[in-house]
Scaffold this motif. Sequence first.
Motif, PDB file in Angstrom:
ATOM      1  N   UNK A  47       0.717  13.490 -14.478  1.00  0.00           N
ATOM      2  CA  UNK A  47      -0.496  13.243 -15.259  1.00  0.00           C
ATOM      3  C   UNK A  47      -1.541  14.340 -15.057  1.00  0.00           C
ATOM      4  N   UNK A  48      -1.790  14.711 -13.795  1.00  0.00           N
ATOM      5  CA  UNK A  48      -2.875  15.660 -13.548  1.00  0.00           C
ATOM      6  C   UNK A  48      -2.486  17.086 -13.888  1.00  0.00           C
ATOM      7  N   UNK A  49      -1.173  17.363 -13.879  1.00  0.00           N
ATOM      8  CA  UNK A  49      -0.756  18.754 -14.042  1.00  0.00           C
ATOM      9  C   UNK A  49      -0.621  19.139 -15.505  1.00  0.00           C
ATOM     10  N   UNK A  50      -0.777  18.160 -16.398  1.00  0.00           N
ATOM     11  CA  UNK A  50      -0.447  18.426 -17.805  1.00  0.00           C
ATOM     12  C   UNK A  50      -1.197  19.624 -18.369  1.00  0.00           C
ATOM     13  N   UNK A  51      -2.547  19.618 -18.272  1.00  0.00           N
ATOM     14  CA  UNK A  51      -3.254  20.702 -18.959  1.00  0.00           C
ATOM     15  C   UNK A  51      -3.125  22.078 -18.314  1.00  0.00           C
ATOM     16  N   UNK A  52      -3.193  22.179 -16.951  1.00  0.00           N
ATOM     17  CA  UNK A  52      -2.979  23.536 -16.418  1.00  0.00           C
ATOM     18  C   UNK A  52      -1.585  24.074 -16.718  1.00  0.00           C
ATOM     19  N   UNK A  91       0.815  -1.211   0.000  1.00  0.00           N
ATOM     20  CA  UNK A  91       0.000   0.000   0.000  1.00  0.00           C
ATOM     21  C   UNK A  91       0.846   1.258   0.000  1.00  0.00           C
ATOM     22  N   UNK A  92       1.892   1.264   0.830  1.00  0.00           N
ATOM     23  CA  UNK A  92       2.749   2.447   0.924  1.00  0.00           C
ATOM     24  C   UNK A  92       3.435   2.717  -0.414  1.00  0.00           C
ATOM     25  N   UNK A  93       3.960   1.653  -1.024  1.00  0.00           N
ATOM     26  CA  UNK A  93       4.646   1.818  -2.307  1.00  0.00           C
ATOM     27  C   UNK A  93       3.664   2.311  -3.367  1.00  0.00           C
ATOM     28  N   UNK A  94       2.471   1.720  -3.383  1.00  0.00           N
ATOM     29  CA  UNK A  94       1.477   2.106  -4.385  1.00  0.00           C
ATOM     30  C   UNK A  94       1.094   3.572  -4.216  1.00  0.00           C
ATOM     31  N   UNK A  95       0.954   3.983  -2.969  1.00  0.00           N
ATOM     32  CA  UNK A  95       0.564   5.364  -2.674  1.00  0.00           C
ATOM     33  C   UNK A  95       1.608   6.356  -3.181  1.00  0.00           C
ATOM     34  N   UNK A  96       2.881   6.063  -2.877  1.00  0.00           N
ATOM     35  CA  UNK A  96       3.943   6.972  -3.308  1.00  0.00           C
ATOM     36  C   UNK A  96       4.019   7.009  -4.830  1.00  0.00           C
ATOM     37  N   UNK A  97       3.839   5.837  -5.442  1.00  0.00           N
ATOM     38  CA  UNK A  97       3.918   5.758  -6.886  1.00  0.00           C
ATOM     39  C   UNK A  97       2.806   6.572  -7.530  1.00  0.00           C
ATOM     40  N   UNK A  98       1.605   6.415  -6.978  1.00  0.00           N
ATOM     41  CA  UNK A  98       0.451   7.162  -7.484  1.00  0.00           C
ATOM     42  C   UNK A  98       0.718   8.663  -7.387  1.00  0.00           C
ATOM     43  N   UNK A  99       1.349   9.053  -6.271  1.00  0.00           N
ATOM     44  CA  UNK A  99       1.622  10.456  -6.030  1.00  0.00           C
ATOM     45  C   UNK A  99       2.490  11.032  -7.152  1.00  0.00           C
ATOM     46  N   UNK A 100       3.544  10.312  -7.529  1.00  0.00           N
ATOM     47  CA  UNK A 100       4.454  10.852  -8.541  1.00  0.00           C
ATOM     48  C   UNK A 100       3.864  10.763  -9.941  1.00  0.00           C
ATOM     49  N   UNK A 101       3.034   9.741 -10.152  1.00  0.00           N
ATOM     50  CA  UNK A 101       2.327   9.670 -11.431  1.00  0.00           C
ATOM     51  C   UNK A 101       1.419  10.883 -11.570  1.00  0.00           C
ATOM     52  N   UNK A 102       0.712  11.175 -10.472  1.00  0.00           N
ATOM     53  CA  UNK A 102      -0.270  12.254 -10.507  1.00  0.00           C
ATOM     54  C   UNK A 102       0.397  13.597 -10.767  1.00  0.00           C
ATOM     55  N   UNK A 103       1.594  13.779 -10.208  1.00  0.00           N
ATOM     56  CA  UNK A 103       2.288  15.053 -10.380  1.00  0.00           C
ATOM     57  C   UNK A 103       2.453  15.359 -11.874  1.00  0.00           C
ATOM     58  N   UNK A 146       0.789   0.796 -17.962  1.00  0.00           N
ATOM     59  CA  UNK A 146       0.077   1.609 -16.974  1.00  0.00           C
ATOM     60  C   UNK A 146       0.855   2.831 -16.499  1.00  0.00           C
ATOM     61  N   UNK A 147       2.172   2.701 -16.418  1.00  0.00           N
ATOM     62  CA  UNK A 147       2.948   3.780 -15.811  1.00  0.00           C
ATOM     63  C   UNK A 147       3.441   4.756 -16.866  1.00  0.00           C
ATOM     64  N   UNK A 148       3.469   5.991 -16.454  1.00  0.00           N
ATOM     65  CA  UNK A 148       3.988   7.042 -17.298  1.00  0.00           C
ATOM     66  C   UNK A 148       5.496   7.107 -17.051  1.00  0.00           C
ATOM     67  N   UNK A 149       6.284   7.038 -18.118  1.00  0.00           N
ATOM     68  CA  UNK A 149       7.740   6.963 -17.967  1.00  0.00           C
ATOM     69  C   UNK A 149       8.291   8.175 -17.209  1.00  0.00           C
ATOM     70  N   UNK A 150       7.679   9.340 -17.444  1.00  0.00           N
ATOM     71  CA  UNK A 150       8.137  10.541 -16.742  1.00  0.00           C
ATOM     72  C   UNK A 150       7.911  10.419 -15.235  1.00  0.00           C
ATOM     73  N   UNK A 151       6.746   9.855 -14.875  1.00  0.00           N
ATOM     74  CA  UNK A 151       6.455   9.642 -13.454  1.00  0.00           C
ATOM     75  C   UNK A 151       7.421   8.648 -12.841  1.00  0.00           C
TER      76      UNK A 151
END
Lengths: 621, 107
Positions: free
Chosen positions: A244-249, A230-242, A393-398
């Motif tokens: 993935x979610x920030x792309x358009x703004x 769970x901890x690893x997945x959470x951290x991974x999601x966090x960096x993916x989101x940084x 599934x994973x974004x290489x940049x993340x």
Amino acid sequence: MDTPVPRLALLGQPNCGKTALFNRLTGARQKVANYAGVTVERKTGWLTTPAGRRTQVIDLPGTYSLAPLSQDEAVTRDLLTGRLAGEAPPDLLVCVVDATHLQLHLRLVLEARALGLPMLLVLNMADVAAAQGVRIDTACLAERLGLPVVTAVGVQRHGAQALLAQIDDVLAHAVAPHPEGVADQIPDPAELHRQVRALLADAVHTPVQRWALSDRVDRWVLHPVWGYVGLAALLFLMFQAVFAWAAWPMEALDTGMAVLGEWVGTRLADGPLRSLLVDGVIAGVGGVLVFLPQILILFLFIFVLEDSGYLPRAAFLMDRLMGTVGLSGRSFIPLLSSFACAVPGVMATRTIGHWRDRWLTILVAPLMTCSARLPVYALLIGAFVPRRSVAGVFNLQGVMLFGLYALGILSAMGVAFAVSRRTGGGARTPLLMELPAYRLPHLRNIARGLWERTTIFLRRVGGVILALMVLLWFLSSYPAPPAGFTGAPIEVSWAGRLGHLLAPLFAPLGFDWRIVVALIPAMAAREVVVAALGTVYALSASGDQVADALGGLIGSQWSLATALSLLVWFVYAPQCVATLAAIRREAGGWRHAAVVAVYLFALAYGASWLTYRLALAWGAA
Amino acid sequence: MTDASLVLPAPLAQASPGPVSDTGLDTWPLHQPAVLVRLAADPDGTQAGTLRRLAEVGCLPGETLRVVSRGWLRGGPVAVRVGQATFALRAHEAALLRVRPVSSSQG
């Protein structure tokens, strides 16, 4: 103004909601979260009671008892017992307890009562207690303790009304002078415990099934296998989101800056002012501004984790590893704070009682990737790492970003291991950390935190970064090149000459003189390097390239080896004056700060050199 | 940073040696309630602060404790329920808490 202003101090155990109440009372915006030890120094605010009394409010670090084990707890004890030079004990002690944890929290009330100060008791989190079916007979409690007792909900709009009214009442009648010679011996814990038990039996009804939800969640969260997954997945999601979610703004901000630059460029006549605005301010400052969405996403994750009560669980999971490298379990939260910024991280080490453990934590705190490094990483990753998915599934940049954070953590572990081996200690460092009940994060709390982060970031961009960029533009534009000079004017400017002078030192790392020029102002703040690169490249580019975004520009001009080397440089990057100043303050001398600066520089240089050589050897020229 | 003056109050430090059958909480089975018999003695004087803090958070003889989680690998931390609160303790800290099963006669 002949009557002195009454002073009121908030006392309570860690994580009982003192600071939420302090914010409620004074309108302040001190940081609150769901773990012990958020407040490590005293904070002062003001309130006006319903009767119009102006009162000073002091928020103190939480403590389990008045016999301190660490520096933050000592602050509380010293203020209450009047040990601080030139400062009398407060006029009113507001003892705050978590109404859902009375058994643990009431003992501090009994201990504080022995101080003999005018005092009142606040049963905080009364809403949660009521929802859990805890019934508290406040009248009985007040009578048995001999103190006024009020209930409060620190996180609700009118949650402190009863408290405010009571403060008026107590201040109006508190004529009892402070007793001479405040009780100064440590009370017997067993005796206090018996008294608490008796109080609970008479005044409190607690249903049997308590904490059931937190327990069920903990079965998974603290599980020896699933907990780590769970901890690893959470951290991974966090960096993916940084990413993935920030792309358009980010694209919107980027386009906005380009449009603004062009607009200013066409309005102004060619000359120094246009160059200052377009090359200095918009290319430099705008280049940093673009990274605001990514910083906010990172903080969104941090705030949710802080508010939910997950952080101490993560510390629990990581403790075995931290112990192996000689770090105290208490180091986890200071180190985690360092992901936002190393300055509060270094300050948070005050909760660590042992000096050796504390120094080791301070030593490695700058290796945690702070949010100021995020723009640097994001710029370079965006320019050099293709946006494609790995394993579907994973974004290489993340993945790359995750790797850089991991490199910082692993290096910190390595340094801690090496140092604690050499100094020999570390066998039996304490943990003893409370795992609070889970809580749904407060939306308003998080929104306020994000807003605060935005204003801090904008103030930095509009303040130190803007000032440095104007200075850098000036140093990079003058003296003007002699007539007939064919290269970019920056080459003969002061900045250009300094860059050329230092370039041989950094050439083995693959940095050219332009990167060296950008690294110098980044001493003030790491993200300045992004702005500085923007300005330096805008000034060295030949006419038609200027409109190009910085990412594209360096992507076409740098080798991959140089980019990787610079990324690794920033994993260690010693240059942050604010952190070094905080270390000097907390560790008590420039000698400590110098040790940190020198070892970080050596690590940065060594690791960057290695990265550059390896990358060249693998053909990443 | 620990004050030299911070020592356990006499009654606790000299708690009765207790029955020889007591066990450290560090090796106690998960989720099994245990009664705290005594806090271990502090032979080299390095654990005084920890012992006092344990007593302050409610680890006192007669209390029922429960290990709610045990960390990774041997020697990792344990999460211990004490009254209404849960504390994470390193193994050497948990070992200071000497316990016995609930079922045996209460003293």
